[in-house]
Design a protein around this motif. Structure first.
Motif, short mmCIF file in Angstrom:
data_model
loop_
_atom_site.label_atom_id
_atom_site.label_comp_id
_atom_site.label_asym_id
_atom_site.label_seq_id
_atom_site.Cartn_x
_atom_site.Cartn_y
_atom_site.Cartn_z
N SER A 1 0.81 -1.22 0.00
CA SER A 1 0.00 0.00 0.00
C SER A 1 0.85 1.26 0.00
O SER A 1 0.35 2.33 -0.34
CB SER A 1 -0.91 -0.01 1.23
N ARG A 2 2.12 1.13 0.40
CA ARG A 2 2.99 2.32 0.43
C ARG A 2 4.34 1.96 -0.19
O ARG A 2 5.35 1.88 0.51
CB ARG A 2 3.18 2.80 1.87
N PRO A 3 4.38 1.71 -1.49
CA PRO A 3 5.66 1.34 -2.12
C PRO A 3 6.69 2.45 -1.99
O PRO A 3 6.36 3.63 -2.06
CB PRO A 3 5.26 1.10 -3.58
N GLY A 4 7.92 2.04 -1.80
CA GLY A 4 8.99 3.01 -1.58
C GLY A 4 9.76 3.33 -2.84
O GLY A 4 9.24 3.24 -3.95
N ILE A 5 11.04 3.67 -2.65
CA ILE A 5 11.86 4.11 -3.78
C ILE A 5 12.29 2.92 -4.62
O ILE A 5 12.19 1.77 -4.21
CB ILE A 5 13.09 4.89 -3.31
N VAL A 6 12.76 3.20 -5.82
CA VAL A 6 13.18 2.18 -6.76
C VAL A 6 14.60 2.47 -7.21
O VAL A 6 14.94 3.62 -7.49
CB VAL A 6 12.24 2.14 -7.99
N ALA A 7 15.42 1.44 -7.27
CA ALA A 7 16.78 1.60 -7.80
C ALA A 7 16.72 1.52 -9.33
O ALA A 7 16.25 0.52 -9.88
CB ALA A 7 17.69 0.53 -7.25
N ILE A 8 17.16 2.55 -10.00
CA ILE A 8 17.11 2.59 -11.46
C ILE A 8 18.44 2.11 -12.01
O ILE A 8 19.48 2.75 -11.82
CB ILE A 8 16.80 4.01 -11.96
N THR A 9 18.42 0.96 -12.68
CA THR A 9 19.64 0.36 -13.20
C THR A 9 19.91 0.73 -14.64
O THR A 9 21.05 0.68 -15.10
CB THR A 9 19.59 -1.17 -13.07
N LYS A 10 18.84 1.08 -15.38
CA LYS A 10 18.98 1.45 -16.78
C LYS A 10 18.04 2.61 -17.10
O LYS A 10 16.91 2.63 -16.62
CB LYS A 10 18.65 0.26 -17.69
N PRO A 11 18.47 3.55 -17.91
CA PRO A 11 17.60 4.68 -18.25
C PRO A 11 16.35 4.25 -19.01
O PRO A 11 15.33 4.93 -18.97
CB PRO A 11 18.50 5.58 -19.11
N GLU A 12 16.41 3.09 -19.69
CA GLU A 12 15.28 2.63 -20.49
C GLU A 12 14.04 2.32 -19.64
O GLU A 12 12.91 2.33 -20.16
CB GLU A 12 15.66 1.37 -21.28
N ILE A 13 14.23 2.05 -18.34
CA ILE A 13 13.07 1.66 -17.52
C ILE A 13 12.35 2.87 -16.92
O ILE A 13 11.28 2.73 -16.34
CB ILE A 13 13.49 0.71 -16.38
N ILE A 14 12.94 4.07 -17.07
CA ILE A 14 12.35 5.26 -16.43
C ILE A 14 10.94 5.54 -16.95
O ILE A 14 10.04 5.86 -16.18
CB ILE A 14 13.28 6.47 -16.63
N LYS A 15 10.73 5.41 -18.25
CA LYS A 15 9.40 5.72 -18.80
C LYS A 15 8.35 4.77 -18.25
O LYS A 15 7.18 5.15 -18.04
CB LYS A 15 9.43 5.70 -20.32
N TYR A 16 8.73 3.54 -18.00
CA TYR A 16 7.77 2.58 -17.45
C TYR A 16 7.50 2.86 -15.98
O TYR A 16 6.36 2.74 -15.51
CB TYR A 16 8.30 1.15 -17.62
N LEU A 17 8.52 3.26 -15.25
CA LEU A 17 8.32 3.65 -13.85
C LEU A 17 7.43 4.89 -13.75
O LEU A 17 6.62 5.00 -12.82
CB LEU A 17 9.67 3.92 -13.18
N ALA A 18 7.57 5.80 -14.70
CA ALA A 18 6.70 6.99 -14.72
C ALA A 18 5.26 6.59 -14.97
O ALA A 18 4.33 7.14 -14.36
CB ALA A 18 7.19 7.97 -15.78
N GLU A 19 5.03 5.62 -15.86
CA GLU A 19 3.68 5.16 -16.13
C GLU A 19 3.08 4.48 -14.90
O GLU A 19 1.90 4.69 -14.56
CB GLU A 19 3.70 4.17 -17.30
N ILE A 20 3.88 3.66 -14.22
CA ILE A 20 3.41 3.00 -13.00
C ILE A 20 3.06 4.05 -11.94
O ILE A 20 2.05 3.94 -11.24
CB ILE A 20 4.48 2.02 -12.47
N GLY A 21 3.90 5.07 -11.83
CA GLY A 21 3.64 6.13 -10.87
C GLY A 21 2.34 6.88 -11.16
O GLY A 21 1.60 7.24 -10.25
N GLU A 22 2.08 7.09 -12.44
CA GLU A 22 0.84 7.79 -12.83
C GLU A 22 -0.37 6.93 -12.51
O GLU A 22 -1.41 7.44 -12.07
CB GLU A 22 0.88 8.15 -14.30
N ILE A 23 -0.26 5.62 -12.74
CA ILE A 23 -1.37 4.72 -12.40
C ILE A 23 -1.60 4.72 -10.90
O ILE A 23 -2.74 4.73 -10.42
CB ILE A 23 -1.05 3.29 -12.89
#
Length: 239
Positions: A1-23
């Motif tokens: 219910s309260r997900p925390g921070i994410v370690a970003i290993t590749k720049p390619e995953i940022i757009k998907y993390l942004a989409e998850i955040g918007e959802i």
């Protein structure tokens, strides 16, 4: 219910993390999972991965932290003052890059230095010298630039749960509190081996320890009620 921070290993995953955040949090949640720290590689190197992540995050106006982990006697000068100087240059240079991409980006910083044991060439993360280096950088930024740098209290040398891990973390917490840095949080509980592994056992040990430390840092509440003068007078001498 309260997900925390994410370690970003590749720049390619940022757009998907942004989409998850918007959802998860609506339009304002785009930056929730891409707000982390990018680390300069000592000495004075911004690699392609860090540069690419900065460019990608700038599209979402996500806050960007610039950190560094210089190691005295290895990737940095052997002196404490030399490490502070190098780390300061690395963080500021990263901030300049971020502001060049988007001057409205919120920036932050992190310092988590180490020192090389000259007898074993092992990097040590919990010595008095490393804490002086980290606190020196923090204090320099606070006094000269009026900003706040994170100093991770949970990055320690111990590889297994137990006394060493508990001592090293308590040592760091109290050292940081001596400067009133005051960013001791639950994040990092149970981490071992330089923050690369997690131990549920160690997390439970630390929960017991940090509750006491947290209470200590809260200080003393002084009011007419807590002074309890009426009770003292009512009981009287030797009551």
């Amino acid at each position: 219910s309260r997900p925390g921070i994410v370690a970003i290993t590749k720049p390619e995953i940022i757009k998907y993390l942004a989409e998850i955040g918007e959802i998860y949090g609506g339009p304002e949640g785009k930056c929730r999972f891409i707000h982390n720290t990018e680390f300069i590689v000592s000495p004075l190197t911004m690699n392609k991965k860090v540069a690419a992540c900065i460019l990608e995050k700038a599209k979402y106006t996500a806050p960007i932290g610039i950190g560094t982990m210089p190691v005295s006697g290895s990737t940095a000068p052997v002196t404490i003052a030399g490490v502070v100087t190098l780390a300061t240059a690395e963080i500021i240079s990263g901030w300049i890059v971020v502001n060049s991409v988007n001057e409205n980006t919120e920036i932050s910083g992190c310092i988590a230095s180490g020192m090389m044991d000259m007898t074993t060439t092992r990097t040590c993360l919990s010595t008095p010298e490393t804490m002086l280096q980290d606190m020196g950088v923090h204090q320099l930024f606070r006094r000269l630039y009026g900003c706040y740098l994170e100093v991770p209290w949970f990055v320690v040398d111990a590889k297994v749960p137990g006394l060493q891990a508990s001592y090293e973390k308590c040592f760091k917490v109290f050292a940081l509190e001596s400067l009133r840095i005051g960013h001791f949080t639950g994040f990092g509980l149970g981490s071992l081996d330089g923050g690369t592994t997690f131990s549920p056992t160690q997390a439970m040990v630390e929960l017991d320890l940090v509750r006491g430390i947290w209470q200590l840092f809260h200080g003393i509440k002084v009011t007419n009620e807590t002074i309890a003068l009426d009770i003292i007078e009512g009981v009287g001498v030797g009551g």
